[in-house]
Design a protein around this motif. Structure first.
Motif, short mmCIF file in Angstrom:
data_model
loop_
_atom_site.label_atom_id
_atom_site.label_comp_id
_atom_site.label_asym_id
_atom_site.label_seq_id
_atom_site.Cartn_x
_atom_site.Cartn_y
_atom_site.Cartn_z
N VAL A 246 -41.87 -42.29 8.86
CA VAL A 246 -42.60 -42.54 10.11
C VAL A 246 -42.30 -43.97 10.55
CG1 VAL A 246 -44.84 -42.53 11.27
CG2 VAL A 246 -44.45 -41.00 9.32
N THR A 247 -41.98 -44.14 11.83
CA THR A 247 -41.63 -45.47 12.30
C THR A 247 -42.26 -45.75 13.65
OG1 THR A 247 -39.76 -46.98 12.63
CG2 THR A 247 -39.53 -44.78 13.56
N ALA B 95 -50.54 -39.66 10.06
CA ALA B 95 -51.16 -39.54 8.73
C ALA B 95 -50.64 -38.31 7.99
CB ALA B 95 -52.68 -39.46 8.88
N VAL B 96 -50.50 -37.20 8.70
CA VAL B 96 -50.00 -35.97 8.06
C VAL B 96 -48.59 -36.19 7.54
CG1 VAL B 96 -49.42 -33.55 8.44
CG2 VAL B 96 -51.47 -34.49 9.48
N ALA B 97 -47.75 -36.82 8.34
CA ALA B 97 -46.37 -37.06 7.93
C ALA B 97 -46.31 -38.01 6.73
CB ALA B 97 -45.57 -37.63 9.09
N GLY C 172 -42.10 -39.36 19.45
CA GLY C 172 -40.99 -38.47 19.18
C GLY C 172 -41.19 -37.80 17.83
N LEU C 173 -40.78 -36.53 17.75
CA LEU C 173 -40.89 -35.79 16.49
C LEU C 173 -39.60 -35.02 16.25
CD1 LEU C 173 -43.90 -35.01 18.18
CD2 LEU C 173 -44.46 -34.88 15.76
N ALA D 116 -36.15 -40.84 11.19
CA ALA D 116 -37.60 -40.72 11.24
C ALA D 116 -38.01 -39.28 11.57
CB ALA D 116 -38.17 -41.67 12.28
N ALA D 117 -39.09 -38.82 10.95
CA ALA D 117 -39.67 -37.54 11.31
C ALA D 117 -40.62 -37.70 12.48
CB ALA D 117 -40.40 -36.93 10.12
N VAL D 118 -41.25 -38.88 12.55
CA VAL D 118 -42.16 -39.21 13.64
C VAL D 118 -41.85 -40.63 14.09
CG1 VAL D 118 -44.57 -39.51 14.36
CG2 VAL D 118 -43.98 -37.72 12.71
#
Length: 321
Positions: free
Chosen positions: A220-221, A211-213, A182-183, A132-134
């Protein structure tokens, strides 16, 4: 799990809130639960989770908090958010720390969440390691009321919808935003720099990172955690609720470790209370700061203890309130 070097973790604790609803001269994050400042509990969770680096974002004029950090977390970097323009703006106050942390995980915590656990931090970190990125901490509740809803479809977090903006169908969702996030370090600043302030308050919200991701096609999770873990303290009632939950957790923990509580609900602990096995605690006992009790000691009813170590064969009945 990937190697620790590639997945080093930076925790950024946002502690710049003014806490006006506390109606106090004391900064909000310095109000105590279990005789430890709210911020101190978050720092303890970061340490327990073996997080590599820590940064704390303070508000302007937070001398009291800065002084506490020098004593409680001397290796933590501190940054100041001069103007309070939202949570994303607060996180960007720590830009130098984010720039220096090019790989791994960034965990964003709040200094007024004293019940956050090392397990929750580990769950968020693992979600990032897994791709995940986010990753957003969420909880299920029977009373979602004013909480932002986490809208998940086929395992992907599509949006965080504030209650006031939610449709009737979305309001039926009981999976709610816990705030903690987390990012991935390699896309963190890219996302933050693309968060705008086109909203009624003109502020930059960290929740918009979702939303940006998603728009950028990044994974995103949502990570389900215990509701108590992400309880924030904004007023005296919530401070009282946090104290009660802390005490309940601590009573359960000490009993599981081999301590007898004759009347558990009447015993109150400090965050630093140390109890060995086979300690027996009678009703109506208060542990102030700095208490350590050795194995086999009995603490008599109606005692109040502070800054003392008790060991066998210490005579019983000392340190009565």
């Amino acid at each position: 799990m990937s190697d620790n070097i590639s997945w080093r973790t930076l925790a950024v604790i946002l502690a710049a809130g003014q806490g006006t609803r506390m109606r106090s001269q004391l900064p909000k994050v310095m109000h105590p639960v279990g005789n430890r400042p709210l911020l101190g509990h978050v720092l303890a969770a970061v340490e327990a989770a073996n997080i590599d680096q820590c940064a704390v974002v303070l508000g302007a004029g937070s001398g009291t908090v800065a002084d506490y950090l020098k004593q409680a977390a001397p290796t933590a970097r501190t940054f100041t958010q001069q103007e309070q323009l939202g949570t994303a703006h607060a996180l960007l106050a720590a830009r130098p720390a984010l720039q220096a942390h090019e790989q791994g995980c960034v965990l964003v915590l709040f200094g007024d969440s004293p019940l956050i656990s090392a397990q929750t931090l580990a769950q968020l970190r693992q979600a990032l390691i897994d791709g995940a990125a986010v990753a957003v901490a969420g909880f299920h509740t029977t009373q979602p009321g004013p909480y932002g809803r986490l809208l998940v479809e086929e395992g992907r977090l599509l949006a965080i919808r504030e209650a006031r903006d939610a449709s009737p169908k979305e309001l039926e969702v009981n999976f709610c935003n816990g705030g903690v996030m987390g990012l991935r370090a390699d896309t963190c600043l890219w996302l933050l720099d693309r968060i705008g302030n086109q909203n009624a308050q003109g502020e930059y919200y960290l929740t918009d990172a979702v939303a940006v991701a998603n728009c950028a096609g990044l994974p995103v999770t949502a990570v389900e955690v215990d509701e108590d873990d992400v309880l924030g303290v904004n007023d005296r009632e919530q401070l009282h609720a946090a104290e009660q939950l802390f005490q309940q957790r601590r009573r359960r923990s000490v009993m599981q470790s081999g301590v007898s509580l004759v009347a558990a609900d009447t015993v109150f602990f400090s965050a630093d209370t140390q109890l060995a096995t086979d300690v027996r605690i009678e009703p109506c006992v208060v542990f102030g700061p700095g208490v350590s009790v050795g194995s086999g000691v009995r603490v008599d009813a109606f005692s109040r203890l502070e800054n003392i170590r008790l060991e066998q064969p210490v005579s019983e009945g000392i340190c009565h309130a």
